[in-house]
Design an enzyme around this catalytic site. Structure first.
Site, PDB file in Angstrom:
ATOM      1  N   CYS A 100       0.839  -1.192   0.000  1.00 49.25           N
ATOM      2  CA  CYS A 100       0.000   0.000   0.000  1.00 49.25           C
ATOM      3  C   CYS A 100       0.875   1.243   0.000  1.00 49.25           C
ATOM      4  O   CYS A 100       1.932   1.288   0.628  1.00 49.25           O
ATOM      5  CB  CYS A 100      -0.971   0.002   1.182  1.00 49.25           C
ATOM      6  SG  CYS A 100      -0.325   0.663   2.705  1.00 49.25           S
ATOM      7  N   GLU A 101       0.421   2.215  -0.749  1.00 46.07           N
ATOM      8  CA  GLU A 101       1.239   3.420  -0.900  1.00 46.07           C
ATOM      9  C   GLU A 101       1.157   4.336   0.323  1.00 46.07           C
ATOM     10  O   GLU A 101       1.904   5.299   0.414  1.00 46.07           O
ATOM     11  CB  GLU A 101       0.853   4.177  -2.173  1.00 46.07           C
ATOM     12  CG  GLU A 101      -0.536   4.763  -2.178  1.00 46.07           C
ATOM     13  CD  GLU A 101      -0.870   5.350  -3.551  1.00 46.07           C
ATOM     14  OE1 GLU A 101      -0.320   4.889  -4.566  1.00 46.07           O
ATOM     15  OE2 GLU A 101      -1.698   6.274  -3.592  1.00 46.07           O
ATOM     16  N   HIS A 102       0.282   4.022   1.249  1.00 43.37           N
ATOM     17  CA  HIS A 102       0.161   4.874   2.434  1.00 43.37           C
ATOM     18  C   HIS A 102       1.066   4.435   3.575  1.00 43.37           C
ATOM     19  O   HIS A 102       1.500   5.257   4.369  1.00 43.37           O
ATOM     20  CB  HIS A 102      -1.293   4.902   2.909  1.00 43.37           C
ATOM     21  CG  HIS A 102      -2.239   5.382   1.854  1.00 43.37           C
ATOM     22  ND1 HIS A 102      -3.422   4.759   1.558  1.00 43.37           N
ATOM     23  CD2 HIS A 102      -2.130   6.431   1.009  1.00 43.37           C
ATOM     24  CE1 HIS A 102      -4.018   5.407   0.568  1.00 43.37           C
ATOM     25  NE2 HIS A 102      -3.259   6.411   0.219  1.00 43.37           N
ATOM     26  N   HIS A 103       1.333   3.111   3.684  1.00 45.53           N
ATOM     27  CA  HIS A 103       2.131   2.603   4.803  1.00 45.53           C
ATOM     28  C   HIS A 103       3.272   1.697   4.358  1.00 45.53           C
ATOM     29  O   HIS A 103       4.004   1.195   5.198  1.00 45.53           O
ATOM     30  CB  HIS A 103       1.240   1.798   5.771  1.00 45.53           C
ATOM     31  CG  HIS A 103       0.071   2.559   6.295  1.00 45.53           C
ATOM     32  ND1 HIS A 103      -1.155   2.573   5.655  1.00 45.53           N
ATOM     33  CD2 HIS A 103      -0.062   3.352   7.389  1.00 45.53           C
ATOM     34  CE1 HIS A 103      -2.001   3.334   6.334  1.00 45.53           C
ATOM     35  NE2 HIS A 103      -1.365   3.821   7.380  1.00 45.53           N
ATOM     36  N   GLN A 141      -5.730  -0.552  -3.712  1.00 47.65           N
ATOM     37  CA  GLN A 141      -6.386  -1.676  -4.385  1.00 47.65           C
ATOM     38  C   GLN A 141      -7.334  -1.217  -5.484  1.00 47.65           C
ATOM     39  O   GLN A 141      -7.473  -1.873  -6.513  1.00 47.65           O
ATOM     40  CB  GLN A 141      -7.128  -2.533  -3.355  1.00 47.65           C
ATOM     41  CG  GLN A 141      -7.686  -3.822  -3.968  1.00 47.65           C
ATOM     42  CD  GLN A 141      -8.347  -4.706  -2.942  1.00 47.65           C
ATOM     43  OE1 GLN A 141      -7.879  -4.795  -1.802  1.00 47.65           O
ATOM     44  NE2 GLN A 141      -9.427  -5.352  -3.311  1.00 47.65           N
ATOM     45  N   HIS A 169      -5.224  -6.170   3.763  1.00 48.61           N
ATOM     46  CA  HIS A 169      -4.298  -5.040   3.854  1.00 48.61           C
ATOM     47  C   HIS A 169      -3.629  -5.068   5.215  1.00 48.61           C
ATOM     48  O   HIS A 169      -4.290  -4.889   6.239  1.00 48.61           O
ATOM     49  CB  HIS A 169      -5.068  -3.729   3.667  1.00 48.61           C
ATOM     50  CG  HIS A 169      -5.540  -3.539   2.260  1.00 48.61           C
ATOM     51  ND1 HIS A 169      -5.146  -2.484   1.480  1.00 48.61           N
ATOM     52  CD2 HIS A 169      -6.344  -4.305   1.486  1.00 48.61           C
ATOM     53  CE1 HIS A 169      -5.702  -2.590   0.281  1.00 48.61           C
ATOM     54  NE2 HIS A 169      -6.443  -3.689   0.266  1.00 48.61           N
ATOM     55  N   CYS A 171      -1.832  -3.017   6.592  1.00 52.36           N
ATOM     56  CA  CYS A 171      -1.879  -1.765   7.360  1.00 52.36           C
ATOM     57  C   CYS A 171      -3.118  -1.727   8.248  1.00 52.36           C
ATOM     58  O   CYS A 171      -3.182  -0.952   9.195  1.00 52.36           O
ATOM     59  CB  CYS A 171      -1.803  -0.547   6.450  1.00 52.36           C
ATOM     60  SG  CYS A 171      -3.078  -0.456   5.204  1.00 52.36           S
TER      61      CYS A 171
HETATM   62 ZN    ZN Z   1      -1.976   1.295   4.128  1.00 52.01          ZN
END
Ligand code: ZN
Length: 208
Positions: A100-103, A141, A169, A171
């Protein structure tokens, strides 16, 4: 809908060209990983960690190999001698690992990819390679799902495409809200998969 997503996500070639000159050297990456290790509270110089930055860099190269792949190119070679085959082609449960590009946390899941050809048919392993090429990037996703469907639609010009992705996910399963049993389901239906309820139903019946 489709063109709006395309506008949000620059085509791979553009993104690649923009990224390429800015790619840092391997030594810089390893130094950054040593910094992260120090930041966790550990000592990057101790025996067990001394080779870790090099290992992580190599692992990242593999996990993010998708930036070096052009999914449109993967689908370029098609077969036309299909005796007029015009029924659904579906590859079910393609396993993938993304991040995931956030975490930068793992997204682990499976994809169901189907299309209704219009003359041109692609080798089935190519569908799995397309999933992998997009998965091995920093993702969300929803975009992963759309990119897989869009490139098949753009290159093969079939009567329709259906993509369903189910993934956990990390995260949110191993940190944050800690919801271990959950998975996220996303789908993108184009052409007859969107407009014809029977085609959509046939596809959905193949998804377990
Ligand atoms: Zn994430």
């Amino acid at each position: 809908m489709k063109s709006r997503l395309h506008a949000l996500v620059p085509p791979f070639e553009t993104a690649e060209r923009d990224l390429e000159p800015a790619r840092p050297a391997r030594a810089e990456v390893e130094a950054a990983i040593r910094t992260v290790i120090r930041w966790t509270g550990d000592d990057p110089q101790r025996d067990g960690l001394i080779d870790t930055p090099a290992r992580v860099a190599r692992a990242f190269q593999e996990l993010f190999a998708g930036y070096g792949e052009d999914p449109a190119l993967i689908l370029q070679r098609t077969f036309e001698e299909t005796e007029g085959y015009d029924e659904m082609i579906a590859l079910r449960g393609i396993s993938f690992t993304s991040h995931c590009e956030h975490h930068l946390a793992p997204i682990i899941g499976r994809a169901w990819v189907a299309y209704l050809p219009r003359g041109r048919v692609v080798g089935i392993s190519k569908l799995a390679r397309v999933v992998e090429a997009y998965a091995k990037r920093l993702q969300i996703q929803e975009r992963l799902t759309a990119q897989i469907a869009n490139v098949i639609d753009d290159v093969l010009k079939p009567q329709g495409v259906g993509v369903i992705v189910k993934a956990t996910h990390h995260c949110m399963t191993t940190r944050g809200v800690h919801q271990p049993g959950t998975d996220l389901v996303t789908s993108r239906m184009l052409g007859c998969f969107r407009d014809d309820p029977l085609t959509r139903q046939e596809f959905l019946s193949l998804v377990d």
